[in-house]
Each structure stands twice: as structure tokens, then as C-alpha cells.
Write a protein that holds these residues in place. Structure first.
Motif, PDB file in Angstrom:
ATOM      1  N   MET A  61       0.648 -50.743  33.828  1.00  0.00           N
ATOM      2  CA  MET A  61       0.386 -51.388  33.575  1.00  0.00           C
ATOM      3  C   MET A  61      -0.448 -52.074  34.131  1.00  0.00           C
ATOM      4  O   MET A  61      -1.705 -52.656  33.704  1.00  0.00           O
ATOM      5  CB  MET A  61       1.663 -51.943  33.440  1.00  0.00           C
ATOM      6  N   ASN A  62      -0.419 -52.188  35.454  1.00  0.00           N
ATOM      7  CA  ASN A  62      -0.962 -53.233  36.659  1.00  0.00           C
ATOM      8  C   ASN A  62      -3.486 -53.016  35.855  1.00  0.00           C
ATOM      9  O   ASN A  62      -3.518 -53.442  35.625  1.00  0.00           O
ATOM     10  CB  ASN A  62      -1.164 -52.974  37.875  1.00  0.00           C
ATOM     11  N   MET A  63      -3.594 -52.571  35.423  1.00  0.00           N
ATOM     12  CA  MET A  63      -4.229 -51.219  34.487  1.00  0.00           C
ATOM     13  C   MET A  63      -5.032 -52.603  34.425  1.00  0.00           C
ATOM     14  O   MET A  63      -6.128 -53.008  33.579  1.00  0.00           O
ATOM     15  CB  MET A  63      -5.122 -50.340  34.348  1.00  0.00           C
ATOM     16  N   LEU A  64      -4.156 -52.735  32.841  1.00  0.00           N
ATOM     17  CA  LEU A  64      -4.534 -53.618  31.646  1.00  0.00           C
ATOM     18  C   LEU A  64      -4.726 -55.320  32.500  1.00  0.00           C
ATOM     19  O   LEU A  64      -5.546 -55.515  32.039  1.00  0.00           O
ATOM     20  CB  LEU A  64      -3.421 -54.168  30.914  1.00  0.00           C
ATOM     21  N   ILE A  65      -4.138 -55.337  33.441  1.00  0.00           N
ATOM     22  CA  ILE A  65      -3.912 -57.167  34.484  1.00  0.00           C
ATOM     23  C   ILE A  65      -5.240 -57.009  35.015  1.00  0.00           C
ATOM     24  O   ILE A  65      -6.014 -58.140  35.265  1.00  0.00           O
ATOM     25  CB  ILE A  65      -2.654 -56.856  35.098  1.00  0.00           C
ATOM     26  N   ARG A  66      -6.074 -55.834  35.716  1.00  0.00           N
ATOM     27  CA  ARG A  66      -6.669 -56.047  36.260  1.00  0.00           C
ATOM     28  C   ARG A  66      -8.309 -55.958  35.344  1.00  0.00           C
ATOM     29  O   ARG A  66      -8.897 -57.133  35.597  1.00  0.00           O
ATOM     30  CB  ARG A  66      -7.013 -55.256  36.671  1.00  0.00           C
ATOM     31  N   ILE A  67      -8.065 -55.275  34.258  1.00  0.00           N
ATOM     32  CA  ILE A  67      -9.353 -55.840  32.719  1.00  0.00           C
ATOM     33  C   ILE A  67      -9.215 -57.113  32.237  1.00  0.00           C
ATOM     34  O   ILE A  67     -10.305 -57.451  31.966  1.00  0.00           O
ATOM     35  CB  ILE A  67      -8.546 -54.686  31.917  1.00  0.00           C
ATOM     36  N   ASN A  68      -7.961 -57.961  32.130  1.00  0.00           N
ATOM     37  CA  ASN A  68      -7.444 -59.277  31.924  1.00  0.00           C
ATOM     38  C   ASN A  68      -8.772 -59.790  32.977  1.00  0.00           C
ATOM     39  O   ASN A  68      -8.990 -60.552  32.906  1.00  0.00           O
ATOM     40  CB  ASN A  68      -7.007 -59.768  31.820  1.00  0.00           C
ATOM     41  N   ARG A  69      -8.585 -60.036  34.193  1.00  0.00           N
ATOM     42  CA  ARG A  69      -8.831 -60.752  35.097  1.00  0.00           C
ATOM     43  C   ARG A  69     -10.316 -60.182  35.329  1.00  0.00           C
ATOM     44  O   ARG A  69     -11.246 -61.144  35.521  1.00  0.00           O
ATOM     45  CB  ARG A  69      -8.360 -60.227  36.779  1.00  0.00           C
ATOM     46  N   GLU A  70     -10.613 -59.576  35.468  1.00  0.00           N
ATOM     47  CA  GLU A  70     -12.501 -58.935  35.822  1.00  0.00           C
ATOM     48  C   GLU A  70     -13.154 -58.573  34.735  1.00  0.00           C
ATOM     49  O   GLU A  70     -14.678 -59.269  35.214  1.00  0.00           O
ATOM     50  CB  GLU A  70     -12.491 -57.411  37.160  1.00  0.00           C
ATOM     51  N   LEU A  71     -12.578 -58.857  33.721  1.00  0.00           N
ATOM     52  CA  LEU A  71     -13.582 -58.816  32.214  1.00  0.00           C
ATOM     53  C   LEU A  71     -13.575 -59.575  31.537  1.00  0.00           C
ATOM     54  O   LEU A  71     -13.583 -59.733  30.117  1.00  0.00           O
ATOM     55  CB  LEU A  71     -13.745 -57.281  31.840  1.00  0.00           C
ATOM     56  N   ASP A  72     -12.149 -60.121  32.075  1.00  0.00           N
ATOM     57  CA  ASP A  72     -11.727 -61.503  31.211  1.00  0.00           C
ATOM     58  C   ASP A  72     -11.367 -61.038  29.514  1.00  0.00           C
ATOM     59  O   ASP A  72     -12.338 -61.496  28.320  1.00  0.00           O
ATOM     60  CB  ASP A  72     -13.048 -62.422  30.258  1.00  0.00           C
ATOM     61  N   ALA A  73     -10.637 -60.315  29.364  1.00  0.00           N
ATOM     62  CA  ALA A  73      -9.827 -59.638  28.519  1.00  0.00           C
ATOM     63  C   ALA A  73      -8.679 -59.794  27.708  1.00  0.00           C
ATOM     64  O   ALA A  73      -7.820 -61.195  28.875  1.00  0.00           O
ATOM     65  CB  ALA A  73      -9.279 -58.536  28.416  1.00  0.00           C
ATOM     66  N   THR A  74      -7.879 -59.624  26.648  1.00  0.00           N
ATOM     67  CA  THR A  74      -6.766 -60.242  26.247  1.00  0.00           C
ATOM     68  C   THR A  74      -5.616 -59.544  26.566  1.00  0.00           C
ATOM     69  O   THR A  74      -4.965 -59.554  25.118  1.00  0.00           O
ATOM     70  CB  THR A  74      -6.768 -60.615  25.099  1.00  0.00           C
ATOM     71  N   PHE A  75      -5.623 -58.150  26.902  1.00  0.00           N
ATOM     72  CA  PHE A  75      -4.242 -57.771  27.295  1.00  0.00           C
ATOM     73  C   PHE A  75      -2.683 -58.164  27.253  1.00  0.00           C
ATOM     74  O   PHE A  75      -3.012 -58.465  28.212  1.00  0.00           O
ATOM     75  CB  PHE A  75      -4.744 -56.536  27.611  1.00  0.00           C
ATOM     76  N   ASN A  76      -2.120 -58.408  26.303  1.00  0.00           N
ATOM     77  CA  ASN A  76      -0.662 -58.520  26.943  1.00  0.00           C
ATOM     78  C   ASN A  76      -0.116 -57.781  27.037  1.00  0.00           C
ATOM     79  O   ASN A  76       0.589 -56.161  26.489  1.00  0.00           O
ATOM     80  CB  ASN A  76       0.020 -58.978  25.467  1.00  0.00           C
ATOM     81  N   PRO A  77       0.211 -57.145  28.497  1.00  0.00           N
ATOM     82  CA  PRO A  77       0.817 -56.029  29.015  1.00  0.00           C
ATOM     83  C   PRO A  77       3.058 -55.683  28.007  1.00  0.00           C
ATOM     84  O   PRO A  77       3.045 -54.510  28.085  1.00  0.00           O
ATOM     85  CB  PRO A  77       0.929 -56.840  30.450  1.00  0.00           C
ATOM     86  N   GLN A  78       2.786 -57.212  27.770  1.00  0.00           N
ATOM     87  CA  GLN A  78       4.388 -56.758  27.089  1.00  0.00           C
ATOM     88  C   GLN A  78       4.200 -55.959  25.590  1.00  0.00           C
ATOM     89  O   GLN A  78       5.421 -55.401  25.030  1.00  0.00           O
ATOM     90  CB  GLN A  78       5.105 -58.302  26.727  1.00  0.00           C
ATOM     91  N   LEU A  79       3.184 -56.253  24.936  1.00  0.00           N
ATOM     92  CA  LEU A  79       2.692 -55.436  23.734  1.00  0.00           C
ATOM     93  C   LEU A  79       2.435 -53.851  24.164  1.00  0.00           C
ATOM     94  O   LEU A  79       2.051 -53.393  23.426  1.00  0.00           O
ATOM     95  CB  LEU A  79       1.535 -56.403  23.181  1.00  0.00           C
ATOM     96  N   PHE A  80       2.459 -53.199  25.541  1.00  0.00           N
ATOM     97  CA  PHE A  80       1.942 -51.947  25.424  1.00  0.00           C
ATOM     98  C   PHE A  80       3.012 -50.710  26.504  1.00  0.00           C
ATOM     99  O   PHE A  80       3.967 -52.041  27.248  1.00  0.00           O
ATOM    100  CB  PHE A  80       1.031 -51.829  26.425  1.00  0.00           C
ATOM    101  N   ARG A  81       3.229 -49.995  26.288  1.00  0.00           N
ATOM    102  CA  ARG A  81       4.926 -48.968  27.011  1.00  0.00           C
ATOM    103  C   ARG A  81       4.252 -48.144  27.833  1.00  0.00           C
ATOM    104  O   ARG A  81       2.814 -47.444  27.067  1.00  0.00           O
ATOM    105  CB  ARG A  81       5.823 -48.798  25.862  1.00  0.00           C
TER     106      ARG A  81
END
Ligand code: AVI
Length: 329
Positions: free
Chosen positions: A225-245
């Protein structure tokens, strides 16, 4: 004739992560490359994975090295002095066992850890030089191929033999075709008689593999899941990790554990730095990692095709993990 219009990467979004995310999220099925795991938080999570009760990989390889280190370095040296190079060394926690055995055999040794992470290499250097003063640590901040080239071009190995460590089953994160290319790149920088020590995780009971890649404490899930958090931070993305498994799947046909991030609903995610809107259907996944599991036969074929000749191999009693010593043919 009308051309198919493919989305274009906005000018300015030319970093490695921008290109990887743009290409991967436009692919079907969606993929993201495992190197994206390893920002500072991901590297810490990976260290935590290596200590999990379910993740037998690191522990089992360490046991093999602890038991056979003297025999491994003697077989690699063939009566000459050894220098040791390690690919993707990270903090080099298992390497001390082999360095110790080399020091016992020849009095001192130069160790060249190659890694893209300068911080990990500094940590390795500080720890190893205080624990083992007979070891000179010469870190090389580079990817494998470039690091091997630098080591070779500098003639750093002197007149002795070189032993390249590629342990931890890191080779298992490459496709079979890419794995051959990686090992061929290593082989190209070695002289005949120099050796490669390759650690590979073996095919085993599927439930054990599932547990190792989907542990009860949820550390591997956080790592994925950390991959999504990294993309949010570095590419200004809106992934909500709680909506992925997090999902770990055994793919029998390809003999690999796959890690995926599964969308728990139909949703849209914006990656603003890339001017990209990504749509997910319910249950759609992003494929984030393959971890191939090996048989002796497959490793032998891989080594041969890359220009190596197997000298010796060591496994634990359960045959969960194997360490192969092969000489540049
Ligand atoms: C780094 N690599 C060998 C690990 C593996 O087992 O494939 C990465 C990993 N992914 C999930 N857990 C560990």
C-alpha cells in the motif's frame, strides 16, 4: 486514416517515477514496478518483513550462510585472495557472515557493496567497519550494471578472484528474460574463474508462500500500500489506500507469487502531476510485484544461459532456499 490517440506524458513530468506511473497505469492490466516500493518508509517496511515469523526467506538464507560460509569462500577463492562485491547490498545484514569467513581465510578483505541507496550503504559501512576492522568497505552508489562496470574499470579487484553476491532471492523479482539479462551483465564484467553466489527461494507449499506474502500482522499489506502513498506524495495523486486491498496470489503457471492492489469499488483517481485520471472497476487490480520461486533445474538453466558454470550448492534441510556458487565460464 485516423491515428489512435494515446495519452501523452505532460512536458516536465520526466522523472523516473513519473514515467513509470504514467506507463503502468495506462497499461491493461495496470502494473507498477516493484522499485517504487523502496522509498524511506518502504525500505523500513521491507526490513520489518525480513523479521516476520511467516517470512522464512531471510532467516533460512542466513542459516545456510552461517553454516557454510567457510566452505563457500574457500570454494570461490580456489587458493587466491578474494574481493567481494554485493549487488543491491542494502544494509548488508547477512554479508558479515561471508566477510568474517573471508577474513579468517586470508586475513583481510575489500568489500564493494553496490546499491542505489547511499544511506543504506553508509549504514553498512559504519557497522561493518566497527564490527570487522579487517574489512575495507568501498561503497558504490549505482545500479547493478553500472556498479559492476565501475568496479571492473577501476581494476579494483587487483590480481585476486572476485566473488559477486546476489543473495536474498532478489533475482526472483525479475521476469525470466530480464533475470538472464541481469546475470549476463554481471558475467560480462567478470574474468573466467570469478564467481557468483546466487540465493534463490524455492517452490514450496502454496499455503506457506501465501502466509509469507500476506502476513497476519499486515506488514506486507502496508509495504504494498505504501506505493500508493508514495505516488500521492510525489505525484500529487488522490489514491485512498482504504479503498484498495492487498492481495498475494500464487501463479502456478509462472511459478511466482504476485502482489496486487485490488480496488474495493468502482472509482476514479487523479494523478495531478501527470494530468491523468485513472478509472478502476470493482475488483480491478494494480499488479505490483512478481516473486518467482525456483527449482534446481530452472536455476541451472538460468546460470548456464548467462555464462556461468555451477560449482556447488547449499540448501537448508527443508529445501526452502538454495545458495548456488557458479564460476564465470
Ligand atoms: C526483495 N524481494 C526478494 C522480496 C521477495 O520476497 O520477493 C520482496 C518482498 N515482497 C514482499 N515481501 C518481500
Amino acid at each position: 486514416m485516423s491515428a489512435i490517440s494515446l495519452p501523452k506524458l505532460p512536458a516536465g513530468a520526466s522523472s523516473a517515477i513519473a514515467m513509470e506511473v504514467f506507463a503502468g497505469l495506462n497499461e491493461r492490466p495496470k502494473t507498477l514496478s516493484p522499485w517504487l516500493f523502496y522509498d524511506a518508509a518502504g525500505s523500513r517496511l521491507f526490513e520489518a518483513i525480513t523479521e516476520l515469523p511467516e517470512y522464512y526467506v531471510t532467516r533460512t538464507e542466513r542459516q545456510i550462510l552461517a553454516k557454510h560460509a567457510a566452505e563457500i569462500v574457500a570454494a570461490a577463492a580456489g587458493g587466491r585472495d578474494l574481493s567481494i562485491i554485493e549487488l543491491g547490498a542494502g544494509t548488508a545484514t547477512k554479508t558479515g557472515l561471508l566477510l568474517n569467513a573471508t577474513v579468517a581465510q586470508q586475513g583481510s578483505v575489500t568489500y564493494y557493496p553496490i546499491d542505489v541507496s547511499e544511506t543504506a550503504l553508509q549504514e553498512a559501512r559504519t557497522r561493518l567497519e566497527s564490527e570487522l576492522p579487517e574489512v575495507t568497505v568501498e561503497p558504490i552508489v549505482a545500479d547493478y550494471t553500472e556498479g559492476m562496470r565501475q568496479n571492473n574499470a577501476a581494476g579494483l579487484a587487483g590480481a585476486g578472484r572476485r566473488l559477486v553476491l546476489y543473495i536474498g532471492s532478489s533475482i526472483g523479482n525479475f521476469s525470466p528474460a530480464d533475470a538472464i539479462e541481469v546475470l549476463r551483465g554481471v558475467r560480462a564484467q567478470l574474468a573466467p574463474g570469478d564467481c557468483l553466489l546466487l540465493g534463490t527461494d524455492m517452490v514450496k507449499d502454496t499455503s506457506m508462500l501465501h502466509a509469507a506474502y500476506d502476513d497476519a500482522a499486515g506488514v506486507t499489506a502496508r509495504f504494498n500500500m505504501n506505493m500508493l502513498i508514495r505516488i500521492n506524495r510525489e505525484l500529487d495523486a488522490t489514491f485512498n489506500p482504504q479503498l484498495f486491498r492487498h492481495q498475494a496470489r500464487w501463479n502456478e503457471q509462472h511459478s511466482r507469487i504476485e502482489m496486487h492492489l485490488e480496488s474495493l469499488l468502482a472509482q476514479k483517481v487523479a494523478v495531478r502531476a501527470l494530468d491523468l485520471e485513472v478509472r478502476f472497476s470493482l475488483g480491478e487490480t494494480i499488479h505490483t510485484e512478481n516473486s518467482y520461486k525456483f527449482t534446481d533445474q530452472r536455476v541451472l538453466a538460468l546460470l548456464t544461459r548467462a555464462g556461468f558454470k555451477l560449482r556447488k550448492q547449499w540448501s537448508d534441510d527443508n529445501k526452502w532456499f538454495t545458495v548456488y556458487l557458479a564460476a564465470a565460464a
